[in-house]
Design an enzyme around this catalytic site. Structure first.
Site, PDB file in Angstrom:
ATOM      1  N   PRO A   1     -70.904  25.852 -23.285  1.00 27.40           N
ATOM      2  CA  PRO A   1     -70.682  25.428 -21.892  1.00 27.40           C
ATOM      3  C   PRO A   1     -70.361  26.637 -21.017  1.00 27.40           C
ATOM      4  CG  PRO A   1     -68.784  24.873 -23.260  1.00 27.40           C
ATOM      5  CD  PRO A   1     -69.827  25.403 -24.186  1.00 27.40           C
TER       6      PRO A   1
ATOM      7  N   VAL B   1     -69.461  28.889 -17.794  1.00 27.15           N
ATOM      8  CA  VAL B   1     -68.748  28.913 -16.512  1.00 27.15           C
ATOM      9  C   VAL B   1     -68.966  30.301 -15.929  1.00 27.15           C
ATOM     10  CG1 VAL B   1     -66.503  28.846 -15.372  1.00 27.15           C
ATOM     11  CG2 VAL B   1     -67.002  27.236 -17.217  1.00 27.15           C
TER      12      VAL B   1
ATOM     13  N   ASP C   1     -67.928  31.399 -22.208  1.00 26.27           N
ATOM     14  CA  ASP C   1     -67.999  30.175 -23.001  1.00 26.27           C
ATOM     15  C   ASP C   1     -66.666  29.443 -22.860  1.00 26.27           C
ATOM     16  OD1 ASP C   1     -68.101  28.201 -24.941  1.00 26.27           O
ATOM     17  OD2 ASP C   1     -68.985  29.486 -26.484  1.00 26.27           O
ATOM     18  N   HIS C   2     -66.712  28.277 -22.198  1.00 28.00           N
ATOM     19  CA  HIS C   2     -65.462  27.578 -21.903  1.00 28.00           C
ATOM     20  C   HIS C   2     -64.826  26.953 -23.136  1.00 28.00           C
ATOM     21  CE1 HIS C   2     -62.499  26.359 -19.154  1.00 28.00           C
ATOM     22  NE2 HIS C   2     -63.263  26.014 -18.137  1.00 28.00           N
ATOM     23  N   ARG C   3     -65.509  26.970 -24.272  1.00 26.07           N
ATOM     24  CA  ARG C   3     -64.877  26.532 -25.516  1.00 26.07           C
ATOM     25  C   ARG C   3     -63.852  27.553 -25.991  1.00 26.07           C
ATOM     26  NH1 ARG C   3     -70.005  25.918 -29.293  1.00 26.07           N
ATOM     27  NH2 ARG C   3     -70.241  28.017 -28.394  1.00 26.07           N
TER      28      ARG C   3
END
Length: 440
Positions: A235, A237, A411-413
């Site tokens: 994901p 951002v 990577d928003h994880r």
């Protein structure tokens, strides 16, 4: 006659295919051990393959421009009178090229993955699988399938046919892409071509000169697959920051006259690379990897800095190893070497993998910024925009300043908004005031 077939080897990074760029030998030539016989292009770099035996070339089993799977025979060599005189070539790991040891195969740069440990994605078109090596049972011929539209390439598919058959097809005006080979493993035979010619399956070129088609292969194919995998897995951002880099540019001018930097190409990218390496210390999350299979986040105590480089072969991302241990001068020198090797296509395959964070310098194209896509396996990528003269407010007064825009995708994880923002702000602060570097 002691005839041996040399299969296309894995050059050391688990690659599954390569394109034949050009042969250095022809049928009838005498070859020696370790003599370069062919140049191939993998998804990572161009590589020259040495011959593992001494003997006489009997047949070239692949032609320039053809994409071949690893393990497929590409040349037949008669070892009569040569094999006994010289041993097989050795890999960098000490084993004989192609020889198995402890479940691993000797490759050009050491030993490849353990046998059975790498699962390769099956190709949609079974016809691209070349004739199996003599030691393996011959696979059954694929079932007939509808021929694609004449004159069109299907998914980068390269039809399997020997050079004489290809020449015959060209002379008769037959499109090999439109044929289903009747030979073993789907190989197109002379009879297939002659039958197609008599059946009026000739090439017709619509809109001649108004379109140009190129097969999707090599670097372009690998880049496309990697970008799609990244975009739909991590994901993304993206955050943006506009920075007054006037102090950085002034320092650059001062350093140019310094004896230590007179012979170095000192670019804004070198300063950005140094800033990234310093900022990683405060926000190590941007230098980490999400390991889905293990259910872990892997934090790296080193920085292998990727630099996105546009080359005639497409986009590649070679790495500066242990960039965090380098001085500004060493970084500048490493970046110059990296750019030269990338343009010439001589980057070693080992330098194309295991990056931890990447910079893409879109500013060299006069672009202000963008929304970069993460390099697979990494958690952050910084886009460095062009340095422009722009009006800027300093002490309440509008004055001309050197201004640059930064964009950070993460990577928003792995990276939360706070961490991503702090990292981007730290990079900007170092570029806006290089003296901040001594505080990190």
């Amino acid at each position: 006659m002691a005839l041996k077939h040399f299969p296309l080897p894995d050059v050391g990074e688990g690659l599954t295919e390569a394109e034949i760029l050009g042969w250095r030998v022809k049928p009838g030539d005498t070859v020696t051990v370790n003599q370069v016989i062919v140049e191939i292009e993998t998804a990572k770099a161009s590589v020259e393959l040495p011959c593992p035996w001494a003997g006489t070339v009997r047949e070239l089993l692949a032609e320039p421009g053809q994409t071949v799977q690893v393990g497929t025979p590409i040349i037949a060599i008669d070892l009569s009178g040569g094999a006994a005189a010289e041993p097989a070539a050795e890999s960098a790991g000490g084993g004989r090229l192609g020889e198995e040891s402890n479940g691993r195969i000797a490759t050009l740069v050491g030993y490849g993955p353990r046998t059975g440990s790498v699962k390769r994605r099956p190709r949609k078109d079974r016809r691209v699988a070349a004739v199996a090596a003599p030691a393996r049972p011959e696979p059954p011929a694929p079932a007939p399938r509808p021929a694609p539209e004449p004159g069109r390439s299907v998914g980068g598919y390269v039809p399997l046919a020997k050079p004489p058959v290809r020449k015959l097809a060209k002379d008769l005006g037959v499109d090999l892409h439109a044929l289903s080979g009747s030979g073993s493993g789907g190989v197109i035979t002379r009879e297939d071509v002659q039958s197609a010619a008599s059946g009026a399956q000739r090439v017709e070129q619509p809109a001649a000169g108004r379109e140009r088609r190129e097969p999707i292969k090599g670097v372009r194919k690998a880049t496309a697959r990697a970008m799609v995998d990244s975009a739909f897995t991590a994901p993304h951002v993206t955050e943006f920051l506009t920075v007054d880099v006037t102090p950085m540019m002034e320092l650059r001018e001062r350093l140019r006259s310094h004896p230590e930097f007179r012979d170095v190409k000192l670019t804004p990218l070198a300063f950005a690379a140094k800033a990234v390496c310093l900022a990683v210390r405060r926000t190590p999350d941007v230098n980490a990897t999400w390991d889905e299979a293990a259910g872990e986040i892997v934090y790296k105590n080193y920085v292998h800095l990727g630099i996105a480089a546009a080359t005639p072969r497409g986009l590649v991302v070679p790495k500066v190893r242990d960039a965090d241990r380098m001085s500004l001068r060493e970084l500048a020198e490493a970046l110059e070497r990296l750019a030269t090797n990338a343009r010439e296509g001589t980057t070693p395959p080992a330098d194309m993998v295991n990056g931890t964070i990447t910079i893409t310098n879109v500013g060299v194209f006069g672009v202000d910024t963008g929304t970069p896509i993460l390099n697979p396996g990494e958690s952050a990528i910084l886009a460095l925009g062009a340095v422009r003269d722009m009006p800027w407010v300093v002490d309440g007064q509008v004055v001309p300043r050197k201004v640059c825009q930064l964009a950070l995708s993460f990577d928003h994880r792995v990276v939360d908004g706070q961490q991503g923002s702090r990292f981007l702000a730290d990079v900007g602060a170092i570029l806006a005031d290089p003296a901040m570097a001594i505080t990190y």
